[in-house]
Each structure stands twice: as structure tokens, then as C-alpha cells.
Enzyme design. Structure first.
Site, mmCIF file in Angstrom:
data_model
loop_
_atom_site.group_PDB
_atom_site.id
_atom_site.type_symbol
_atom_site.label_atom_id
_atom_site.label_comp_id
_atom_site.label_asym_id
_atom_site.label_seq_id
_atom_site.Cartn_x
_atom_site.Cartn_y
_atom_site.Cartn_z
ATOM 1 N N HIS A 56 0.799 -1.111 -0.001
ATOM 2 C CA HIS A 56 -0.062 -0.087 0.169
ATOM 3 C C HIS A 56 0.938 1.388 -0.121
ATOM 4 C CE1 HIS A 56 -2.680 -2.985 2.453
ATOM 5 N NE2 HIS A 56 -3.409 -2.581 1.438
ATOM 6 N N LEU B 186 3.033 -9.399 -0.231
ATOM 7 C CA LEU B 186 2.628 -8.839 0.913
ATOM 8 C C LEU B 186 1.319 -8.869 0.700
ATOM 9 C CD1 LEU B 186 4.665 -5.689 1.774
ATOM 10 C CD2 LEU B 186 4.993 -7.982 2.589
HETATM 11 P P1 AMP Z 1 -6.196 -4.143 -0.294
HETATM 12 O O1 AMP Z 1 -6.169 -3.170 0.762
HETATM 13 O O2 AMP Z 1 -5.771 -5.410 -0.396
HETATM 14 O O3 AMP Z 1 -7.716 -3.844 -0.918
HETATM 15 O O4 AMP Z 1 -5.330 -3.174 -1.325
HETATM 16 C C1 AMP Z 1 -5.338 -2.142 -1.705
HETATM 17 C C2 AMP Z 1 -4.478 -1.648 -3.001
HETATM 18 O O5 AMP Z 1 -2.977 -2.073 -2.506
HETATM 19 C C3 AMP Z 1 -4.881 -2.293 -4.309
HETATM 20 O O6 AMP Z 1 -4.896 -1.678 -5.286
HETATM 21 C C4 AMP Z 1 -4.082 -3.887 -4.190
HETATM 22 O O7 AMP Z 1 -3.744 -4.188 -5.648
HETATM 23 C C5 AMP Z 1 -2.757 -2.965 -3.618
HETATM 24 N N1 AMP Z 1 -1.740 -4.138 -2.987
HETATM 25 C C6 AMP Z 1 -2.210 -4.979 -2.389
HETATM 26 N N2 AMP Z 1 -0.945 -5.532 -1.953
HETATM 27 C C7 AMP Z 1 -0.024 -5.023 -2.770
HETATM 28 C C8 AMP Z 1 1.320 -5.672 -2.853
HETATM 29 N N3 AMP Z 1 1.890 -6.848 -2.107
HETATM 30 N N4 AMP Z 1 2.211 -4.817 -3.725
HETATM 31 C C9 AMP Z 1 1.650 -3.706 -4.246
HETATM 32 N N5 AMP Z 1 0.238 -3.521 -4.097
HETATM 33 C C10 AMP Z 1 -0.638 -4.140 -3.468
#
Ligand code: AMP
Length: 304
Positions: free
Chosen positions: A31, A178
Site C-alpha cells: 500500500h 505482501l
Molecule cells: P487491499 O487493501 O488489499 O484492497 O489493497 C489495496 C491496494 O493495494 C490495491 O490496489 C492492491 O492491489 C494494492 N496491493 C495490495 N497488496 C499489494 C502488494 N503486495 N504490492 C503492491 N500493491 C498491493
């Protein structure tokens, strides 16, 4: 950093251009990498933090999804988020929502097939954030590659005046992507889960060595995962970045996506292939050199 709970208060704090980083919280360096990208280009970085019930199916982990607002506030402030938008359920859904944004076709396979209704929930909440905050740019991770295809298509089809920016997958030093959901993994499961990224990296090696047959790439990755005790691979598919359609050959920008089950935990990951005149460029993501804030609260120090 301002912490706000309403769309109106968030908008009142903006200087343009505005970059939005949507999240469900329990932040990690994935994030935070999007915040860094936004800071480089936008005058105001707004991070949204909302565990969206609409995108969780029956029997999924909505109730136990990790939540820690104080921790997220500290991390967000540490990396320079200007506005943290943490709306209540009532702010996001003042009335029980009946409207849905549907992106059929792109959701027939992979995560869409495994999680019916999931992408309607995602597309609807992203549309609401874009409508309510009107950012100039919105930053998403390639970690959720099918979601990225859905969001890009929705934004194009509905003419949202926003630029969608994609960032690479951030990984632990050993390769595991992650994810807030890694918090559910027991130590033995955590080790077994490594077969997910290992399988994808083997396929990436094969692609770099010239392999273009999608079934060969899929089977290369699948075999690694299936061989690991305690791991149940759900799918491995080479999909077009444009429409998430399954491909026969690696001849366009695409991603090799996989989902596995380790015990009760379901994890997804992918490697991304940019295909242009110069050939195939593989994006395996980026690895942290030390511990993640998910493993070691002391890693918080490195963020500040
Ligand atoms: P989430 O909180 O899991 O809904 O993720 C929020 C945003 O962060 C989304 O755009 C995800 O694709 C991105 N995201 C989640 N995990 C990762 C990661 N390991 N590396 C890069 N972006 C991530």
C-alpha cells in the site's frame, strides 16, 4: 495528516492534483509504495481505508479481516499521506445499496469465478470513491491484476476523468507477496505458501528464456505449487491485461495469475508481462530487503 470520515471533509482538504490510494487498511509496504508514487506526482495524497462489505461473499473473511486504525494512521502519516479518508459504513452506504457496477466478461474466470459478486462489489466501491473524491489519479497494485483490468475498463466505459496508475507487487524478501491476509498464516503455512511465488517465478524464468506457450507456462507454475504438501493450487492462468481473457500464447501484455489454498487461507499472486516491440519484459515485483511492517512492528521505524 488529516483524518476525515466524510467525502465532503476530504474534498475540502484537497489541493490539486489529487492522488487517491484506495485500501482496505491493515497497511503494509505494498500500500505504502502507491503512496510514494502518488507523492511524486500529486499535490494531495488521499488514502481511503474501508473494508467494503460488498466485495466479500458468503462465508468469506469479512468479520475477521484485520483492522487496526491506530496502526494504519501511524503508517499513513509516516509515509506522507495528506488526507486519510476512513468513512463509516453509513457514509459509504447511507441506504442499503441496490445499485451495482457490473463489468461482465472480465470477471468470468479466475477471481471472478472463485468469488461470485466480488468484482461487482469492487467496481461499485471504486466508482463511489471516484465519484465522491474526484481524484485526478488513482493508484492500484498489480498484485490484484484482474482487479486492475476491471477498474481500468470500468473507468474507460463510464468516462471517469481519472488516470489509473499501476504499481508493481511488493514482496517479502523471500518472495511471498505482501498481503493483509498473510496475518492468517501459521508458520508452517507461511513456508508452504512460498510455493505460490516460487512457481510463478519459475514460469517467469521460462518466459524470459523464450517460452510463449501459455499452457507450458501455466503448468510450470502449477507443478511447483501442487508438489508442496498442504498447498492446493486453485488455478494458474495466463490472462490478457486488457480484458482478463485466457490466452493461448504470451503475445500481448498479460499476467500469469494464480490462487492457492493453504489450510483455510486463500492467497493470490501473479507475474506481469509487458509485451511490446522490444519483446517481453517481465515484472516480478519488488522485494523488501528487510522485515515488513506485517512481521515486525519495529520495521515501522524504517517508514518514518
Ligand atoms: P487491499 O487493501 O488489499 O484492497 O489493497 C489495496 C491496494 O493495494 C490495491 O490496489 C492492491 O492491489 C494494492 N496491493 C495490495 N497488496 C499489494 C502488494 N503486495 N504490492 C503492491 N500493491 C498491493
Amino acid at each position: 495528516m488529516r483524518v476525515v470520515t466524510t467525502f465532503a471533509d476530504a474534498r475540502a482538504a484537497f489541493r490539486r492534483p489529487v492522488g487517491l490510494v484506495p485500501t482496505m487498511g491493515f497497511l503494509h509496504e505494498g500500500h505504502l509504495s502507491h503512496v510514494a508514487a502518488a507523492r511524486a506526482r500529486d499535490a494531495t495524497v488521499v488514502m481511503s481505508l474501508f473494508v467494503n462489505p460488498l466485495q466479500f461473499g458468503e462465508g468469506e473473511d469479512l468479520a475477521r479481516y484485520p483492522r487496526d486504525l491506530a496502526r494504519d494512521e501511524e503508517l499513513a502519516a509516516g509515509v506522507g499521506v495528506d488526507v486519510l479518508f476512513a468513512p463509516s459504513l453509513e457514509e459509504m452506504y447511507p441506504a442499503p445499496p441496490v445499485t451495482r457496477v457490473l463489468v461482465p466478461g472480465l470477471v468470468d474466470r479466475m477471481e471472478g469465478a472463485a468469488r461470485p459478486g466480488h468484482f461487482a462489489g469492487v467496481a461499485t466501491v471504486v466508482a463511489k470513491l471516484l465519484a465522491g473524491l474526484a481524484p485526478d489519479r488513482a493508484y492500484f497494485g498489480r498484485k490484484d491484476a484482474q482487479q486492475l483490468s476491471v477498474v481500468r475498463r470500468m473507468v474507460g466505459d463510464l468516462s471517469f476523468p481519472v488516470e489509473i496508475v499501476a504499481g508493481p507487487t511488493v514482496r517479502h524478501a523471500d518472495g511471498l507477496a505482501l498481503s493483509s491476509r498473510n496475518a492468517y498464516l501459521a508458520a508452517t503455512e507461511r513456508r508452504a505458501a512460498l510455493s505460490l511465488s516460487r512457481g510463478l517465478m519459475h514460469a517467469a524464468d521460462a518466459a524470459e528464456a523464450g517460452e510463449r506457450d501459455a499452457r507450458v507456462l501455466e503448468e510450470t507454475a502449477f507443478a511447483q505449487m501442487a508438489r508442496e504438501p498442504g498447498v492446493e493450487p486453485e488455478y494458474v492462468e495466463l490472462a490478457s491485461a486488457l480484458d482478463a481473457d485466457r490466452l493461448d500464447r504470451l503475445d500481448q501484455t498479460s499476467f500469469l495469475a494464480a490462487a492457492i489454498r493453504v489450510g483455510a487461507v486463500r492467497l493470490i499472486d501473479n507475474v506481469w508481462f509487458d509485451v511490446g516491440d522490444a519483446g517481453v519484459a517481465v515484472d516480478r515485483g519488488v522485494r523488501l530487503s528487510g522485515a515488513s511492517v506485517l512481521e515486525a512492528p519495529s520495521a515501522l521505524e524504517g517508514i518514518r
